[in-house]
Design a protein around this motif. Structure first.
Motif, mmCIF file in Angstrom:
data_model
loop_
_atom_site.group_PDB
_atom_site.id
_atom_site.type_symbol
_atom_site.label_atom_id
_atom_site.label_comp_id
_atom_site.label_asym_id
_atom_site.label_seq_id
_atom_site.Cartn_x
_atom_site.Cartn_y
_atom_site.Cartn_z
ATOM 1 N N ILE A 105 41.786 49.955 46.468
ATOM 2 C CA ILE A 105 41.717 50.417 45.520
ATOM 3 C C ILE A 105 41.232 49.193 44.480
ATOM 4 O O ILE A 105 40.596 49.724 43.516
ATOM 5 C CB ILE A 105 43.550 50.061 44.712
ATOM 6 N N ASP A 106 41.055 48.139 45.530
ATOM 7 C CA ASP A 106 40.551 47.003 44.366
ATOM 8 C C ASP A 106 39.110 47.512 44.144
ATOM 9 O O ASP A 106 37.801 46.788 45.204
ATOM 10 C CB ASP A 106 40.848 45.371 44.585
ATOM 11 N N LYS A 107 38.053 47.995 43.009
ATOM 12 C CA LYS A 107 36.924 47.883 43.261
ATOM 13 C C LYS A 107 35.970 47.298 42.971
ATOM 14 O O LYS A 107 35.167 46.864 43.134
ATOM 15 C CB LYS A 107 36.462 49.449 42.477
ATOM 16 N N ASN A 108 35.921 46.469 42.495
ATOM 17 C CA ASN A 108 35.504 44.976 41.333
ATOM 18 C C ASN A 108 35.428 43.859 43.088
ATOM 19 O O ASN A 108 34.892 42.799 42.568
ATOM 20 C CB ASN A 108 35.576 44.937 40.118
ATOM 21 N N GLY A 109 36.138 43.715 43.994
ATOM 22 C CA GLY A 109 36.475 43.140 44.364
ATOM 23 C C GLY A 109 37.548 41.747 44.090
ATOM 24 O O GLY A 109 36.490 40.765 45.169
ATOM 25 N N ASP A 110 38.084 41.943 43.284
ATOM 26 C CA ASP A 110 38.399 40.747 42.990
ATOM 27 C C ASP A 110 39.937 39.832 43.328
ATOM 28 O O ASP A 110 40.554 39.112 42.987
ATOM 29 C CB ASP A 110 38.552 40.160 41.272
ATOM 30 N N GLY A 111 40.057 41.215 44.603
ATOM 31 C CA GLY A 111 41.884 40.824 44.663
ATOM 32 C C GLY A 111 42.878 41.211 44.115
ATOM 33 O O GLY A 111 43.448 40.713 44.600
ATOM 34 N N LEU A 112 42.570 41.715 43.401
ATOM 35 C CA LEU A 112 43.765 42.046 41.912
ATOM 36 C C LEU A 112 43.407 43.337 42.280
ATOM 37 O O LEU A 112 42.324 43.885 41.941
ATOM 38 C CB LEU A 112 42.975 41.104 40.713
ATOM 39 N N ILE A 113 45.134 44.447 41.560
ATOM 40 C CA ILE A 113 44.300 46.049 40.733
ATOM 41 C C ILE A 113 44.554 45.786 39.282
ATOM 42 O O ILE A 113 45.764 44.995 38.934
ATOM 43 C CB ILE A 113 45.328 46.351 41.273
ATOM 44 N N ASP A 114 43.853 45.926 38.804
ATOM 45 C CA ASP A 114 43.423 46.351 36.540
ATOM 46 C C ASP A 114 44.276 47.514 37.028
ATOM 47 O O ASP A 114 43.891 48.479 38.264
ATOM 48 C CB ASP A 114 42.626 45.969 36.372
ATOM 49 N N LEU A 115 44.337 47.244 35.481
ATOM 50 C CA LEU A 115 44.883 48.953 35.413
ATOM 51 C C LEU A 115 43.894 50.289 35.517
ATOM 52 O O LEU A 115 44.242 50.918 35.596
ATOM 53 C CB LEU A 115 45.147 49.430 33.773
#
Length: 318
Positions: free
Chosen positions: A202-212
């Motif tokens: 799910i984490d498309k920007n690779g920051d290790g988090l899932i945003d809305l």
């Protein structure tokens, strides 16, 4: 091989959906505790629910074809298998573990099928090299697909999961460890890898988090006008803001993602184990002997006799 092909197909479907600009079908990332039977649990009518819960759906059908004598004999053999510590009793925990095993029989059948193609040298173990060569050997020299699928990344992800499933860290998987590799959601010690892999998906920007946006984008094509969003998408946005993102920082971290996809569900197996023990425990000592179970065989398993009795009851209604 089967896991690889299935993953490629699923990724391909998602890519096609995005390319056409159409909403994707809603994904259910949550791993729920599966009901033991789709039948109504009403012992006043019949014990069909208990039969499927105790035996599994397919095995319950087999018992329905047996005579009462055959049914009791096979039930007795099951009791011997349930009594794991061989103390002559079936405890509540042993009953619970048996029910979970019966419900997961399809998993073991899947593992048996795949085992044959991966234990290449026939030593009753599958090494990572055996699995890698059987699954990826023929495509490792192929260029990555135009859809951005990296076979090497897929292989590295599988290797990480394989090493986690290797609980004794001896470099290869026995049957149980191979089961944990193929079906990690069924094993407590594999739950972290289920969460990590979900976040990576799910984490498309690779920051290790899932945003809305990533959370919604995993289940719906967000390129269109928000005014055209289905009601369930707006509901999911609210779920993320109000419940998923518990610390209100705009993201889901590892712990919050785990709480989302691996909720503390109602334990159907434990509830059924308590029910079966309660109904069969004639001396009320909290555990069952073989005689107590076999004496209540109609509660645990079916037979031609019990089916015939239910048929008569249904006939009388007319």
């Amino acid at each position: 091989m089967e896991r690889c092909v299935l993953l490629l197909v699923l990724l391909g479907v998602c890519c096609v959906a995005l390319a056409r600009g159409k909403p994707m079908e809603k994904k259910d990332r949550v791993h729920h505790d599966t009901p033991l039977s789709n039948l109504e649990h009403d012992d006043g009518e019949n014990f069909d629910y208990d039969h499927e819960a105790f035996l599994g759906q397919e095995e319950a059908k087999t018992f329905d074809q047996l005579t009462p004598e055959e049914s009791k004999e096979r039930l007795g053999m099951i009791v011997d298998r349930m009594d794991e510590d061989h103390d002559g009793f079936v405890s509540m925990e042993e009953m619970k573990r048996w029910i979970k095993h019966a419900q997961k029989r399809w998993i073991y059948q899947d593992v048996d099928r795949q085992w044959q193609g991966h234990d290449v040298n026939g030593d009753s173990y599958v090494s990572w090299e055996e699995y890698r060569n059987a699954t990826y050997g023929y495509i490792m020299d192929e260029p990555d697909s135009e859809d951005g699928i990296s076979y090497r990344q897929m292989m590295e992800r599988d290797e990480r999961r394989f090493k986690m499933a290797d609980s004794n860290k001896d470099g290869h998987a026995d049957k149980e460890e191979f089961t944990a590799f193929l079906h990690p959601e069924e094993y407590d010690y594999m739950k972290d890898i289920v969460v990590i892999e979900t976040m990576e998906d799910i984490d498309k920007n690779g920051d290790g988090l899932i945003d809305l946006n990533e959370y919604i984008g995993d289940m719906y094509n967000t390129d269109g006008d928000k005014a055209d969003e289905p009601e369930w998408v707006r509901t999911e946005r609210e779920q993320f803001t109000e419940f998923r993102d518990k610390n209100k920082d705009g993201h889901m971290d590892l712990t919050e993602t785990r709480d989302w996809i691996l909720p503390e569900d109602y334990d159907h197996a434990e509830a059924e184990a308590k029910h079966l023990v309660y109904e069969s425990d004639t001396n009320q000592d909290g555990r069952l002997t073989k005689d107590e179970i076999v004496d209540k065989y109609d509660l645990f398993v079916g037979s031609q006799a019990t089916d015939f009795g239910e048929a008569l009851a249904r006939h009388d209604e007319f």
